[in-house]
Write a protein that holds these residues in place. Structure first.
Motif, PDB file in Angstrom:
ATOM      1  N   ARG A  21     -46.227  -6.266  -8.311  1.00  0.00           N
ATOM      2  CA  ARG A  21     -46.345  -7.722  -8.339  1.00  0.00           C
ATOM      3  C   ARG A  21     -45.045  -8.371  -7.878  1.00  0.00           C
ATOM      4  O   ARG A  21     -43.975  -7.770  -7.951  1.00  0.00           O
ATOM      5  N   LEU A  22     -45.166  -9.603  -7.420  1.00  0.00           N
ATOM      6  CA  LEU A  22     -43.980 -10.332  -6.972  1.00  0.00           C
ATOM      7  C   LEU A  22     -43.096 -10.742  -8.142  1.00  0.00           C
ATOM      8  O   LEU A  22     -41.884 -10.537  -8.115  1.00  0.00           O
ATOM      9  N   SER A  23     -43.675 -11.324  -9.179  1.00  0.00           N
ATOM     10  CA  SER A  23     -42.897 -11.926 -10.266  1.00  0.00           C
ATOM     11  C   SER A  23     -42.240 -10.867 -11.139  1.00  0.00           C
ATOM     12  O   SER A  23     -42.930 -10.007 -11.693  1.00  0.00           O
ATOM     13  N   SER A  24     -40.938 -10.962 -11.305  1.00  0.00           N
ATOM     14  CA  SER A  24     -40.258 -10.113 -12.281  1.00  0.00           C
ATOM     15  C   SER A  24     -40.638 -10.515 -13.695  1.00  0.00           C
ATOM     16  O   SER A  24     -40.776  -9.678 -14.577  1.00  0.00           O
TER      17      SER A  24
ATOM     18  N   GLN B  43     -38.599 -17.129 -13.904  1.00  0.00           N
ATOM     19  CA  GLN B  43     -37.335 -16.434 -14.100  1.00  0.00           C
ATOM     20  C   GLN B  43     -37.334 -15.244 -13.154  1.00  0.00           C
ATOM     21  O   GLN B  43     -38.075 -14.282 -13.355  1.00  0.00           O
ATOM     22  N   ALA B  44     -36.557 -15.333 -12.109  1.00  0.00           N
ATOM     23  CA  ALA B  44     -36.490 -14.255 -11.115  1.00  0.00           C
ATOM     24  C   ALA B  44     -35.637 -13.109 -11.638  1.00  0.00           C
ATOM     25  O   ALA B  44     -34.748 -13.292 -12.472  1.00  0.00           O
ATOM     26  N   GLY B  45     -35.887 -11.929 -11.111  1.00  0.00           N
ATOM     27  CA  GLY B  45     -35.086 -10.766 -11.461  1.00  0.00           C
ATOM     28  C   GLY B  45     -33.733 -10.800 -10.776  1.00  0.00           C
ATOM     29  O   GLY B  45     -33.534 -11.512  -9.781  1.00  0.00           O
ATOM     30  N   PRO B  46     -32.768 -10.039 -11.264  1.00  0.00           N
ATOM     31  CA  PRO B  46     -31.441 -10.020 -10.649  1.00  0.00           C
ATOM     32  C   PRO B  46     -31.471  -9.286  -9.308  1.00  0.00           C
ATOM     33  O   PRO B  46     -32.214  -8.324  -9.124  1.00  0.00           O
TER      34      PRO B  46
ATOM     35  N   ALA C 112     -33.223 -18.746 -11.157  1.00  0.00           N
ATOM     36  CA  ALA C 112     -33.328 -18.078  -9.862  1.00  0.00           C
ATOM     37  C   ALA C 112     -32.492 -16.809  -9.804  1.00  0.00           C
ATOM     38  O   ALA C 112     -32.688 -15.981  -8.905  1.00  0.00           O
ATOM     39  N   ASN C 113     -31.543 -16.666 -10.727  1.00  0.00           N
ATOM     40  CA  ASN C 113     -30.672 -15.482 -10.740  1.00  0.00           C
ATOM     41  C   ASN C 113     -29.921 -15.315  -9.425  1.00  0.00           C
ATOM     42  O   ASN C 113     -29.636 -14.183  -9.018  1.00  0.00           O
TER      43      ASN C 113
END
Length: 337
Positions: A184-187, A209-212, A255-256
């Motif tokens: 999936r796209l979303s972290s 909340q995006a992944g690092p 956005a990290n």
């Protein structure tokens, strides 16, 4: 004199009263714990200094709508309810709440991180030791239109238009074709949340909340995914995932990624900040302090260009609460005429 008073009364009735400003805030609380149920346990007890500090930060900001990151999810929403109860006891009530299962800790059954093993935090749809670790949530004084909420968390990464998928040096999918078919796209999550406002209009809160963009290898899997998680919102505004939103939007979340400093594909956040459909009312200051890369701007509040921004700011840094600072903006409704 009577005629003057009567005229003033008529003018007052004929002129619509301006609505109170709406304060929207976003805060990565970093309250996530190492196991399921632990945050709920700690919220129902007294004496946790970090929880107390987080509540203090929120109380001082006193938002009407609050996008939260770094809070663990549970099926019945008891963790979010416990936090709301603590906040109400402290002096701020959020009767309307939204929590849904995030991708963090959601087992994929594939070797997503390419370490040759299946299972563990890195092979979940989003990094996590258990399902729901470090999720997102929304607290609001105003009604959340839950049935109309759009949850894009199940969107597969390869289905994102122009997806920047990682590859091996020979050009084959990293870590495998099967992994990319499941990824999936979303972290964590991407939500578009409509909220009914007191004057009968509504806003649409876009939160994530995006992944690092770190903790990977030369294939830059995490950096590419982080950039695409951010780019998702511009595609959403284009109408790539259904009709483009007609409600005035506010993008609030993590956005990290800093526009200039630290690791990552900086152009992704630069493009979002430069999108003419959005405005960036906050000062370009760091919103978080990390031990390695130092101060970075990674948290954002971007109202649609039509909103009237009355004020905005960052809460004072409070390391006892979180490495992140709460960010806030005061808005007046766009002209509906």
């Amino acid at each position: 004199m009577r005629r003057l008073v009567a005229l003033l009364i008529c003018l007052t009735l004929a002129t619509p009263l301006s609505a109170d400003p709406i304060r929207i805030a976003s805060f990565n609380t970093e309250l996530s714990r190492q196991g399921p149920g632990l945050l709920l346990r700690d919220l129902t007890r007294e004496g946790d200094a970090r929880i107390d500090a987080v509540i203090g930060v929120i109380l001082r900001a006193h938002p009407d709508i609050l996008a939260l990151q770094g809070i663990d999810w549970d099926l019945e929403g008891r963790t979010l309810d416990a936090l709301a109860t603590r906040l109400e006891k402290a002096g701020i009530a959020f009767p309307h709440r939204l929590t849904r299962r995030p991708n963090s800790g959601w087992e994929s059954g594939q070797d997503l991180d390419g370490d040759g093993r299946i299972g563990g935090p890195g092979d979940s749809q989003g990094w996590g030791r258990f399902s729901g670790q470090g999720g997102i949530a929304v607290l609001s004084r105003f009604p959340i239109l839950t049935a109309e909420t759009q949850d894009f968390s199940a969107l597969l990464w390869h289905d994102l238009p122009g997806a920047e998928l990682p590859t091996h040096p020979d050009g084959t999918p990293f870590p495998s074709e099967a992994a990319q078919a499941a990824q999936r796209l979303s972290s964590t999550a991407h939500w578009a949340v409509p909220i009914a406002l007191p004057d009968g209009t509504r806003l649409r809160l876009l939160t994530f909340q995006a992944g690092p963009p770190v903790f990977d290898g030369p294939e830059d899997r995490n950096g590419r995914r982080n950039a695409d998680e951010i780019r998702f919102w511009r595609l959403y505004l284009d109408g790539a995932f259904g009709p483009a939103p007609t409600d005035p939007v506010v993008l609030a979340g993590g956005a990290n990624l800093d526009p200039e400093r630290g690791a990552g594909r900086h152009q992704a956040i630069r493009d979002l900040l430069a999108d003419p459909r959005l405005q960036d009312p906050l000062p370009p200051e760091p919103t978080a302090q990390f031990a390695g890369p130092g101060p970075l701007r990674v948290d954002y509040l971007l109202p649609a260009a039509g909103w009237q921004v009355l004020d905005s700011g960052l809460a004072p840094a409070d390391p006892a609460a979180s490495r992140h600072r709460l960010i806030w903006v005061d808005l007046a409704l766009p002209d509906q005429g």
